[in-house]
Design a protein around this motif. Sequence first.
Motif, PDB file in Angstrom:
ATOM      1  N   LEU A 112       0.919  -1.164   0.037  1.00 45.50           N
ATOM      2  CA  LEU A 112       0.090   0.070   0.046  1.00 45.50           C
ATOM      3  C   LEU A 112       0.666   1.169  -0.111  1.00 45.50           C
ATOM      4  O   LEU A 112       0.246   2.174  -0.524  1.00 45.50           O
ATOM      5  N   HIS A 113       2.218   1.106   0.727  1.00 47.56           N
ATOM      6  CA  HIS A 113       2.964   2.383   0.779  1.00 47.56           C
ATOM      7  C   HIS A 113       3.797   2.395  -0.552  1.00 47.56           C
ATOM      8  O   HIS A 113       3.991   3.499  -1.047  1.00 47.56           O
ATOM      9  N   PHE A 118       0.397  -0.359  -4.938  1.00 51.54           N
ATOM     10  CA  PHE A 118      -1.123   0.095  -4.610  1.00 51.54           C
ATOM     11  C   PHE A 118      -1.888   0.025  -6.019  1.00 51.54           C
ATOM     12  O   PHE A 118      -3.115  -0.661  -5.681  1.00 51.54           O
ATOM     13  N   ILE A 119      -1.491   0.274  -6.993  1.00 52.95           N
ATOM     14  CA  ILE A 119      -2.212   0.441  -8.171  1.00 52.95           C
ATOM     15  C   ILE A 119      -2.735  -1.004  -8.277  1.00 52.95           C
ATOM     16  O   ILE A 119      -3.781  -1.272  -8.846  1.00 52.95           O
ATOM     17  N   GLY A 120      -1.674  -2.191  -8.416  1.00 50.61           N
ATOM     18  CA  GLY A 120      -2.073  -3.392  -8.757  1.00 50.61           C
ATOM     19  C   GLY A 120      -3.073  -3.781  -7.587  1.00 50.61           C
ATOM     20  O   GLY A 120      -3.765  -4.727  -7.953  1.00 50.61           O
ATOM     21  N   ARG A 121      -2.979  -3.467  -6.350  1.00 55.39           N
ATOM     22  CA  ARG A 121      -3.934  -3.793  -5.453  1.00 55.39           C
ATOM     23  C   ARG A 121      -5.149  -3.348  -5.946  1.00 55.39           C
ATOM     24  O   ARG A 121      -6.468  -3.805  -5.567  1.00 55.39           O
ATOM     25  N   CYS A 122      -5.502  -1.872  -6.308  1.00 61.38           N
ATOM     26  CA  CYS A 122      -6.794  -1.406  -6.996  1.00 61.38           C
ATOM     27  C   CYS A 122      -7.327  -2.391  -7.925  1.00 61.38           C
ATOM     28  O   CYS A 122      -8.426  -2.607  -7.877  1.00 61.38           O
ATOM     29  N   ARG A 123      -6.454  -2.851  -8.836  1.00 59.97           N
ATOM     30  CA  ARG A 123      -6.966  -3.624  -9.817  1.00 59.97           C
ATOM     31  C   ARG A 123      -7.541  -4.955  -9.491  1.00 59.97           C
ATOM     32  O   ARG A 123      -8.572  -5.256  -9.581  1.00 59.97           O
ATOM     33  N   ASP A 124      -6.810  -5.503  -8.315  1.00 63.71           N
ATOM     34  CA  ASP A 124      -7.008  -6.756  -7.563  1.00 63.71           C
ATOM     35  C   ASP A 124      -8.487  -6.832  -6.940  1.00 63.71           C
ATOM     36  O   ASP A 124      -9.153  -7.664  -7.030  1.00 63.71           O
ATOM     37  N   TYR A 125      -8.618  -5.460  -6.506  1.00 65.29           N
ATOM     38  CA  TYR A 125     -10.033  -5.332  -5.544  1.00 65.29           C
ATOM     39  C   TYR A 125     -11.215  -4.848  -6.288  1.00 65.29           C
ATOM     40  O   TYR A 125     -12.034  -4.465  -5.776  1.00 65.29           O
ATOM     41  N   GLY A 126     -10.948  -4.357  -7.570  1.00 63.46           N
ATOM     42  CA  GLY A 126     -12.084  -4.094  -8.614  1.00 63.46           C
ATOM     43  C   GLY A 126     -12.454  -2.514  -8.181  1.00 63.46           C
ATOM     44  O   GLY A 126     -13.549  -2.391  -8.564  1.00 63.46           O
ATOM     45  N   VAL A 127     -11.394  -1.536  -7.703  1.00 57.75           N
ATOM     46  CA  VAL A 127     -11.674  -0.300  -7.777  1.00 57.75           C
ATOM     47  C   VAL A 127     -10.949   0.442  -8.721  1.00 57.75           C
ATOM     48  O   VAL A 127      -9.946   0.119  -9.082  1.00 57.75           O
ATOM     49  N   ALA A 128     -11.730   1.681  -9.237  1.00 61.98           N
ATOM     50  CA  ALA A 128     -10.774   2.460 -10.242  1.00 61.98           C
ATOM     51  C   ALA A 128      -9.410   2.859  -9.799  1.00 61.98           C
ATOM     52  O   ALA A 128      -9.339   3.737  -8.627  1.00 61.98           O
ATOM     53  N   ILE A 251      -5.981   4.106   7.832  1.00 59.40           N
ATOM     54  CA  ILE A 251      -5.776   3.901   6.525  1.00 59.40           C
ATOM     55  C   ILE A 251      -6.244   5.245   5.674  1.00 59.40           C
ATOM     56  O   ILE A 251      -7.371   5.913   6.092  1.00 59.40           O
ATOM     57  N   SER A 252      -5.478   5.938   4.910  1.00 59.58           N
ATOM     58  CA  SER A 252      -5.880   7.031   4.159  1.00 59.58           C
ATOM     59  C   SER A 252      -5.484   6.939   2.586  1.00 59.58           C
ATOM     60  O   SER A 252      -4.600   6.332   2.228  1.00 59.58           O
ATOM     61  N   PHE A 253      -6.554   7.727   1.803  1.00 58.76           N
ATOM     62  CA  PHE A 253      -6.201   7.611   0.359  1.00 58.76           C
ATOM     63  C   PHE A 253      -6.477   9.179  -0.267  1.00 58.76           C
ATOM     64  O   PHE A 253      -6.986   9.887   0.305  1.00 58.76           O
ATOM     65  N   ASP A 254      -5.807   9.375  -1.405  1.00 60.02           N
ATOM     66  CA  ASP A 254      -5.911  10.454  -2.137  1.00 60.02           C
ATOM     67  C   ASP A 254      -6.735   9.827  -3.388  1.00 60.02           C
ATOM     68  O   ASP A 254      -6.297   9.010  -3.936  1.00 60.02           O
ATOM     69  N   LEU A 255      -7.658  10.588  -3.879  1.00 55.34           N
ATOM     70  CA  LEU A 255      -8.260  10.186  -4.918  1.00 55.34           C
ATOM     71  C   LEU A 255      -8.839  11.423  -5.884  1.00 55.34           C
ATOM     72  O   LEU A 255      -8.751  12.673  -5.468  1.00 55.34           O
ATOM     73  N   VAL A 256      -9.041  11.162  -7.102  1.00 57.97           N
ATOM     74  CA  VAL A 256      -9.634  12.112  -7.942  1.00 57.97           C
ATOM     75  C   VAL A 256     -11.161  11.961  -8.330  1.00 57.97           C
ATOM     76  O   VAL A 256     -11.015  10.631  -8.692  1.00 57.97           O
ATOM     77  N   GLN A 262     -16.845   9.683 -11.231  1.00 55.88           N
ATOM     78  CA  GLN A 262     -16.290   8.239 -10.783  1.00 55.88           C
ATOM     79  C   GLN A 262     -14.997   8.830  -9.930  1.00 55.88           C
ATOM     80  O   GLN A 262     -14.124   9.550 -10.335  1.00 55.88           O
ATOM     81  N   ALA A 263     -14.721   7.980  -8.988  1.00 58.78           N
ATOM     82  CA  ALA A 263     -13.569   8.163  -7.929  1.00 58.78           C
ATOM     83  C   ALA A 263     -12.332   7.425  -8.485  1.00 58.78           C
ATOM     84  O   ALA A 263     -12.628   6.087  -8.789  1.00 58.78           O
ATOM     85  N   HIS A 264     -11.297   7.652  -8.654  1.00 58.26           N
ATOM     86  CA  HIS A 264     -10.037   6.994  -8.846  1.00 58.26           C
ATOM     87  C   HIS A 264      -9.055   7.162  -7.722  1.00 58.26           C
ATOM     88  O   HIS A 264      -8.496   8.262  -7.480  1.00 58.26           O
ATOM     89  N   GLY A 265      -8.628   6.088  -7.306  1.00 56.45           N
ATOM     90  CA  GLY A 265      -7.374   6.060  -6.239  1.00 56.45           C
ATOM     91  C   GLY A 265      -6.391   6.291  -6.718  1.00 56.45           C
ATOM     92  O   GLY A 265      -5.737   5.728  -7.748  1.00 56.45           O
ATOM     93  N   ILE A 266      -5.571   7.340  -6.121  1.00 55.84           N
ATOM     94  CA  ILE A 266      -4.131   7.583  -6.764  1.00 55.84           C
ATOM     95  C   ILE A 266      -3.165   7.257  -5.878  1.00 55.84           C
ATOM     96  O   ILE A 266      -1.958   6.919  -6.223  1.00 55.84           O
ATOM     97  N   GLU A 267      -3.110   7.324  -4.681  1.00 56.37           N
ATOM     98  CA  GLU A 267      -2.246   7.052  -3.615  1.00 56.37           C
ATOM     99  C   GLU A 267      -2.782   6.476  -2.207  1.00 56.37           C
ATOM    100  O   GLU A 267      -4.014   6.768  -1.931  1.00 56.37           O
ATOM    101  N   CYS A 268      -2.196   5.717  -1.546  1.00 59.20           N
ATOM    102  CA  CYS A 268      -2.533   5.329  -0.230  1.00 59.20           C
ATOM    103  C   CYS A 268      -1.482   5.567   0.886  1.00 59.20           C
ATOM    104  O   CYS A 268      -0.295   5.317   0.538  1.00 59.20           O
TER     105      CYS A 268
END
Length: 403
Positions: A112-113, A118-128, A251-256, A262-268
């Motif tokens: 996640l750090h 982290f982007i790979g985790r997003c793909r695995d978890y089905g979030v944008a 746990i904290s996230f930055d999103l656009v 649609q929310a896109h996760g850019i950092e965790c």
Amino acid sequence: MKPVVLITLGRLPKGLDLARSFHRLGWRVIVAEPFRWHLSAMSNAVARRYTVTAPALSRERYLDELRDIVLKEGVDLVVPVSEEIMHVSHLAGRLPIGVQLYSMPPGVLMPLHDKLQFIGRCRDYGVAAPATCALGTPGAVDLAQAGDHIVKPVYSCSGRGVLFRRQGEALPEVTPGRPAIVQRWVKGNVLSTFSIAAAGRPLVTVVYRGAVMSGTVAVCFERVTEADPQHRPVTDWVSRFIAAAGFTGFISFDLVVDADGQAHGIECNPRATSGLHFIDPDDLARAVVAPDGVLDGTQPARFRKAPLMQQFYPCLTEVQKSMFSPKAFGPDFRRNLSRFLRARDVTWRWRDPLPFLAMPLTASQIIWLSIRSGATFGEVATLDVGLYAPDDAAPGGSEAAAP
């Protein structure tokens, strides 16, 4: 006898909020900190403070010293605050039986750090999440040619080293030992979140945005309420990620949020961020030690009434800088001044005034480092406790169980 909590960073307002909250809950509060003088050292909520080795100098010595404090003070719970969690998490398995560590294992935190993993985790978890490739790969070149993009270090915080580039601009060279990523630049509103989670369920999620910025770091921040149409897609995204990760802790996230909503996760950030300041002080520590009452709704975690919070001295600095900018007394200054005057400070408390009053002294080491390096206060505040390289000691991507 009072239970004892060890908080592993005292220089940041986040740590002070945690110390005050545990104190109000009836705990004895101990703070371990590499700086001899720091913000929480002046608080009447702190029973004792220890100066420890900075983990960037020697992680093993740092962990040994934390364990010694646990044994000496009879600590029941260890709570990391910020970037130092990437080191403190290695206390797992080293603490006496019965001592809890409020952290996921290193093998869960590291992917996640790491901004690429982290982007790979997003793909695995089905979030944008935006398309992202390692700098120096053909995929990175394709991304740069396809559209506007962002280049940033894999291991960084506070916006250090982030470059915003236009389509077709040449990519920087790969720096040995400093891996970086190239990420599609999603245009939209940038929002941040802070959550306290228990076994894959968010107990509370704060959505907020920067109101006054120091570089890319917010020094005044505004909570986004449920009435805002962008609140729901962000909290849905966060809930799905936390559930898929089975996460427990801060746990904290930055999103656009793009033009289509649609929310896109850019950092965790698998740790606490400034969003913590929006949690009611009476509920913060309780959510850590008694999450069942929050989950079943008998004692829900509440928000502070103040929708606008600031770090007074850094925010004052930014107001002054905008006053003397090329467009003196222009819209930037008026906007920053208005928010500065309306915001509640994260540190000031009538019953515990010394941390705020002594801040110019207790923050002097960070201020000096900032002046000497030419970096912002936020950038240098965690240089000695953060993790800015691959963590060879962490099991690579292992899915260890939650604490």
